[in-house]
Design an enzyme around this catalytic site. Structure first.
Site, PDB file in Angstrom:
ATOM      1  N   HIS B  12      19.518 -15.269 -41.397  1.00  0.00           N
ATOM      2  CA  HIS B  12      19.887 -14.136 -41.774  1.00  0.00           C
ATOM      3  C   HIS B  12      20.102 -12.959 -43.027  1.00  0.00           C
ATOM      4  O   HIS B  12      20.067 -12.374 -43.378  1.00  0.00           O
ATOM      5  CB  HIS B  12      21.943 -13.677 -41.786  1.00  0.00           C
ATOM      6  CG  HIS B  12      22.431 -14.474 -42.700  1.00  0.00           C
ATOM      7  ND1 HIS B  12      24.307 -15.860 -41.924  1.00  0.00           N
ATOM      8  CD2 HIS B  12      22.537 -15.405 -43.070  1.00  0.00           C
ATOM      9  CE1 HIS B  12      23.413 -16.630 -42.607  1.00  0.00           C
ATOM     10  NE2 HIS B  12      23.153 -16.378 -43.879  1.00  0.00           N
ATOM     11  N   HIS B  59      28.089 -14.767 -48.477  1.00  0.00           N
ATOM     12  CA  HIS B  59      27.553 -14.829 -49.606  1.00  0.00           C
ATOM     13  C   HIS B  59      28.723 -14.001 -50.931  1.00  0.00           C
ATOM     14  O   HIS B  59      27.848 -13.414 -51.823  1.00  0.00           O
ATOM     15  CB  HIS B  59      26.101 -14.516 -49.654  1.00  0.00           C
ATOM     16  CG  HIS B  59      25.422 -14.537 -48.702  1.00  0.00           C
ATOM     17  ND1 HIS B  59      25.971 -14.444 -47.350  1.00  0.00           N
ATOM     18  CD2 HIS B  59      24.973 -15.503 -48.351  1.00  0.00           C
ATOM     19  CE1 HIS B  59      25.033 -15.095 -46.171  1.00  0.00           C
ATOM     20  NE2 HIS B  59      24.335 -15.803 -46.697  1.00  0.00           N
ATOM     21  N   HIS B 193      15.196 -23.062 -46.390  1.00  0.00           N
ATOM     22  CA  HIS B 193      15.482 -22.069 -48.199  1.00  0.00           C
ATOM     23  C   HIS B 193      15.816 -22.408 -49.089  1.00  0.00           C
ATOM     24  O   HIS B 193      16.886 -23.131 -49.143  1.00  0.00           O
ATOM     25  CB  HIS B 193      15.267 -20.346 -47.696  1.00  0.00           C
ATOM     26  CG  HIS B 193      16.821 -20.526 -47.574  1.00  0.00           C
ATOM     27  ND1 HIS B 193      17.184 -20.649 -46.390  1.00  0.00           N
ATOM     28  CD2 HIS B 193      17.854 -19.264 -47.813  1.00  0.00           C
ATOM     29  CE1 HIS B 193      18.668 -20.126 -46.054  1.00  0.00           C
ATOM     30  NE2 HIS B 193      18.499 -19.580 -47.556  1.00  0.00           N
ATOM     31  N   GLU B 240      23.030 -24.217 -45.507  1.00  0.00           N
ATOM     32  CA  GLU B 240      23.598 -22.909 -44.025  1.00  0.00           C
ATOM     33  C   GLU B 240      23.245 -23.398 -43.272  1.00  0.00           C
ATOM     34  O   GLU B 240      23.827 -23.193 -41.869  1.00  0.00           O
ATOM     35  CB  GLU B 240      22.583 -21.381 -44.134  1.00  0.00           C
ATOM     36  CG  GLU B 240      23.359 -20.863 -45.520  1.00  0.00           C
ATOM     37  CD  GLU B 240      22.806 -19.251 -45.207  1.00  0.00           C
ATOM     38  OE1 GLU B 240      22.898 -18.460 -46.682  1.00  0.00           O
ATOM     39  OE2 GLU B 240      21.688 -19.129 -44.496  1.00  0.00           O
TER      40      GLU B 240
HETATM   41 FE   LIG Z   1      22.764 -17.172 -46.293  1.00  0.00          FE
END
Ligand SMILES: [Fe+3]
Ligand SMILES: [Fe+3]
Lengths: 146, 285, 285, 146
Positions: B12, B59, B193, B240
């Site tokens: 996302h 977030h 990431h 995540e």
């Molecule tokens: Fe995220």
């Protein structure tokens, strides 16, 4: 040490745990305030004055003024909070992340286009990957976002 | 009876939302990524759900450090789009399904999951980018959405095992709902990431693809992977991916049913700082 | 190493707070109730903890319908006193123990309890009345307090079994904390009372006393009692008693240690609408 | 029915579950607003005008104006929220609870001093205890708090 930290041996990485969260509480809450356009405008008009409204340490304020995100993170900042600061200055996540490597924007972008940073050598402190402490900074950038 | 017909998994990345919002999807940088979702948009049109149970993480948007729920379920009628610092994304407001959401909350709390119930919440890119990827740019989202926010920001986040068990409880809850609803469950975030520090930009293709393999074929085993492996191998924000296990736990095979059909699988590097992964799994009809 | 030395159980009726704040403790209506806590105040002076882990429920004070956590742990340094509609109670601010609270949060989340972490929270009579009953009217509370708020307002509330298991996880967490701290755990709320409808004023002495008996001797069995029995037998607000099982679950015998010593037991009807119950259980030194 | 309600057979009792919570959302949020002294003052100065600021149903507003707590609860109110309304009018939990039985303040207080309401006959709808529907109201009160 009260908290067990199995992640302490990963190079170039600060995990936002309860200790970091406590340290960075007001730094991060300051960043949250930048979700309101009126606060962004006030901050940009006089950054120092706006920062002085928050019970942050002088070190934290200076790291923000310097755009030194690595320092912000060491002082308890978290990237998702700091992203509001970046956005306020018109910076993307890629620009923010890149600034922390010491690369220029172009260098970092080229690394990502080439498949990103390799995992080999970057799993444990003491290996020889490009994220290890003895190999910093990695490029020709200023290490600062601003 | 309501039933979970399929699960969708996708990254996302906020830059994907910006690319859509600013009309850049055909630029050379973005084209390969959006090409991977062409199938998915068509698939969605042919498998349109009534409700999507959308697992994502906030977030630092709706939840600051003042209050951090491990699991928060949105039971409101509407969820406004958050201003994350650039102004709100130009996408439709999210319409909830309060009755089904409350039913699921009641059921899984009685199954010993300690949810936080939320009736007022703005939703950020974690929720809206998957909607944009799957639906394009409609004037209204074509289904109702139950936002389910997982803490993956402040450590400790819930374990993979916990997430996988929660998915199973969600499935039981959905199947006890009287109304005849087609429900999909989406797991979002990841793949590898890292957005911080000298290790920023980390990508681990091998680990990501092994994660996809195991998510399909060995989800129970995958659920045993400890947090520190996600962080070490897939970057500090790769954590995540635990959220995908909630969606996977809700599939029929975990409760003894047939294996899901892999309708689509896609992997691409990079989108901004991130490896993008995407899967669609269908339950047998 | 930190250790849980004792558990204290008490009702937290708001009228008791008002009686203390307005100097009415010697009035005939109140005197028998406060007499039951004379022992306890003396006992506390002789068994002064460093930290009290205080299990209570928020009464629509810090948490409105916007957000309802099943379990919320206060990790802040200070917790202001709430204005519940009469102005804040004239009692000292509550001082937290952020390090121990965060440690417990980390530990029990990793034990699959899905806590909400709270760094900004006002505390209501549910937390301050037990402090007043046990400490009187000091200018500062004599120990630090970790507020632990349980949802017993909007159904479904966590089950007795879940609460009892949580207490066990809290005990394990406390014992893993390096600093040498004397920790007590208090469970508050109850006993039988109903504050609404034509059944308001319900009191069930037999059920309450059986609850106290079983809390002492058969807590695991007591933890299996379903919600509906609390509501039916002890009134709609009697459901608060599930919180006592968190404190009881943290006692040594549940983890295979020796039975606790019953230092004090007290029961009185009425305080306003409510049956007041009170127990002090000591772990062997 | 989506939610299983094993508590539906208890007389004189409304359980504040998700259905009630949804119904009473704004009624309860209105009550929460009375935790601020300035809102209490504004409400007391012109109750109708203050209520009209909230997206409550007319029935809910009327129940508040009438001080009819049973009606408030049927319409989705919860006692812990309504307590803020009571406090604003200087009423205690005992006065609030008593008003819902139809007793006078004195009658209710006397019942509590005598050991409270008996459980026998009040466990299940259809028994013959004093909380059963066919035995309401229980005393000589107005059934209203105000
Ligand atoms: Fe995220
Ligand atoms: Fe209470």
């Amino acid at each position: 040490m009260a908290l067990h930290k199995p992640y302490a041996d990963i190079p170039g990485t600060v995990i936002f745990d309860a200790d970091q969260s406590r340290k960075g509480y007001w730094l991060n809450q300051f960043c949250m305030s930048l979700m309101k356009p009126e606060n962004r405008a006030r901050y940009l008009a006089d950054r120092r004055a706006y920062l002085d409204e928050w019970p942050m340490t002088e070190e934290q304020k200076q790291a923000v003024l310097d755009g030194d995100l690595n320092r912000c993170i060491q002082l308890g900042g978290n990237i998702y909070f700091l992203a509001k600061l970046g956005a306020t200055h018109g910076k993307s996540f890629q620009q923010m992340a890149g600034s922390m490597t010491g690369m220029t924007e172009e260098e970092y972008r080229a690394m990502m286009l080439a498949g990103g940073r390799r995992i080999d050598g970057n799993r444990y402190l003491g290996e020889d990957g490009d994220a290890q402490p003895h190999r910093q900074p990695q490029g020709h950038g200023s290490g600062r976002l601003l | 009876m309501a039933r979970i017909t399929a699960s969708v998994y996708t990254s996302h990345v906020p830059a994907i939302g910006a690319a859509i919002d600013h009309g850049k999807t055909h630029e050379p940088y973005w084209q390969p990524l959006f090409a991977g979702y062409e199938f998915s948009k068509q698939w969605l049109r042919e498998h349109m759900p009534d409700v999507v149970f959308l697992v994502y993480n906030d977030h630092a948007t709706a939840f600051s450090l003042e209050l951090i729920p491990t699991f928060a379920i949105g039971t409101a009628a509407r969820f406004p789009i958050a201003d994350e610092g650039w102004g709100p994304r130009p996408v439709p407001e999210v319409v909830g399904h309060p009755e089904l959401a409350s039913h699921i909350a009641q059921s899984v709390i009685q199954d010993d999951f300690d949810l936080t119930i939320v009736n007022r919440m703005e939703v950020d890119h974690g929720l809206t980018v998957p909607l944009s990827l799957m639906c394009g740019q409609p004037t209204e989202w074509p289904f109702k959405v139950i936002p389910f926010a997982v803490n993956v920001v402040q450590y400790p986040v819930p374990s993979g095992r916990r997430c996988f068990a929660l998915g199973q409880a969600i499935r039981r809850a959905v199947e006890r709902f009287d109304e005849d609803l087609n429900v999909q469950i989406w797991g979002t975030g990841g793949m590898s990431h890292q957005l911080q520090g000298p290790r920023a930009g980390l990508i681990n293709r091998e680990w990501d693809n092994r994660f996809l393999d195991r998510l399909i074929d060995d989800p129970a085993g995958l659920a045993e992977v400890p947090h520190v492996e996600y962080v070490r191998e897939a970057g500090s924000e790769g954590i995540e991916l635990v959220m995908w296990l909630i969606a996977r736990g809700a599939m029929a095979d975990v409760a003894g049913g047939p294996k899901p059909r892999v309708a689509h699988r896609f992997y691409h590097v990079p989108a901004s700082n991130t490896a993008v992964g995407h899967l669609i799994l269908e339950n047998a009809a």
